[in-house]
Design an enzyme around this catalytic site. Structure first.
Site, PDB file in Angstrom:
ATOM      1  N   HIS A  47       0.744  -1.288  -0.183  1.00  0.00           N
ATOM      2  CA  HIS A  47      -0.047   0.005   0.084  1.00  0.00           C
ATOM      3  C   HIS A  47       0.926   1.238   0.094  1.00  0.00           C
ATOM      4  O   HIS A  47       1.975   1.306   0.513  1.00  0.00           O
ATOM      5  CB  HIS A  47      -0.981   0.005   1.221  1.00  0.00           C
ATOM      6  CG  HIS A  47      -2.072  -1.017   1.086  1.00  0.00           C
ATOM      7  ND1 HIS A  47      -3.508  -0.631   1.640  1.00  0.00           N
ATOM      8  CD2 HIS A  47      -2.162  -2.161   0.699  1.00  0.00           C
ATOM      9  CE1 HIS A  47      -4.045  -1.782   1.557  1.00  0.00           C
ATOM     10  NE2 HIS A  47      -3.607  -2.802   0.552  1.00  0.00           N
ATOM     11  N   GLU A  49       0.569   4.104   1.687  1.00  0.00           N
ATOM     12  CA  GLU A  49       1.013   4.485   2.925  1.00  0.00           C
ATOM     13  C   GLU A  49       2.028   3.770   3.706  1.00  0.00           C
ATOM     14  O   GLU A  49       2.992   4.404   4.181  1.00  0.00           O
ATOM     15  CB  GLU A  49      -0.261   4.584   3.711  1.00  0.00           C
ATOM     16  CG  GLU A  49      -1.228   5.149   3.379  1.00  0.00           C
ATOM     17  CD  GLU A  49      -2.466   4.519   2.666  1.00  0.00           C
ATOM     18  OE1 GLU A  49      -3.656   4.654   2.849  1.00  0.00           O
ATOM     19  OE2 GLU A  49      -2.149   3.622   1.932  1.00  0.00           O
ATOM     20  N   CYS A  77      -7.142   2.484   4.615  1.00  0.00           N
ATOM     21  CA  CYS A  77      -7.613   1.197   5.211  1.00  0.00           C
ATOM     22  C   CYS A  77      -7.130   0.952   6.655  1.00  0.00           C
ATOM     23  O   CYS A  77      -6.346   1.513   7.284  1.00  0.00           O
ATOM     24  CB  CYS A  77      -7.390  -0.174   4.242  1.00  0.00           C
ATOM     25  SG  CYS A  77      -5.509  -0.562   4.314  1.00  0.00           S
ATOM     26  N   CYS A  80      -3.455   0.373   7.168  1.00  0.00           N
ATOM     27  CA  CYS A  80      -2.722   1.521   6.999  1.00  0.00           C
ATOM     28  C   CYS A  80      -2.922   2.300   8.256  1.00  0.00           C
ATOM     29  O   CYS A  80      -1.900   2.921   8.810  1.00  0.00           O
ATOM     30  CB  CYS A  80      -2.920   2.330   5.674  1.00  0.00           C
ATOM     31  SG  CYS A  80      -2.227   1.244   4.279  1.00  0.00           S
TER      32      CYS A  80
END
Length: 143
Positions: A47, A49, A77, A80
């Site tokens: 991801h 992040e 999410c 993260c």
């Protein structure tokens, strides 16, 4: 946030879901950048992040990112959000809301739970641009 959008566009060009992330220190210096890499790396951890947090930690030489601001084009999410809490990021700024996994209030607000760290959160920054990029990407996939 504009740089995060550029990173999201780059992710889309690479066939990744277009999410970009930038982390700045207290002085506004960029210390971490990331974009989605799940398809390329074949990892659920790819991801934007997490990639930006990893780079920021290596830049400052510490896992604690006190005083830092994370800018991301899509609401984080749960995974993260957990990394944001654990890295002690002070502020989160996001663009588009995430309908299925949004953890800054859309589905759940993990930052208001009984954790020992609570970053400030500001959503909807450049929301139209962030949402349009995601809509275009997924429209092209279905197209």
């Amino acid at each position: 946030m504009r740089l995060a959008l550029e990173l999201a566009r780059s992710a889309a060009d690479a066939g990744e879901i277009p999410v970009g992330c930038v982390i700045t220190d207290e002085s506004g210096n960029i210390i971490g950048k990331g974009q989605n890499t799940r398809e390329r790396t074949r990892s659920a951890l790819g991801h934007a992040e997490l990639n930006a947090i990893d780079e920021a930690c290596r830049t400052v030489g510490d896992w604690r990112l006190y005083g830092c601001t994370l800018y991301v084009t899509l609401e984080p999410c749960p995974m993260c959000a957990g990394a944001i809490i654990n890295s002690r990021i002070s502020c989160v700024v996001y663009g588009a809301k995430e309908k299925k996994y949004g953890s800054c209030g859309r589905v759940i607000d993990l930052f208001s739970e009984r954790y020992s760290h609570h970053p400030a959160v500001f959503g909807g920054v450049l929301e139209k641009e962030c949402s349009a990029l995601l809509s275009y990407f997924f429209g092209e996939l279905r197209g």
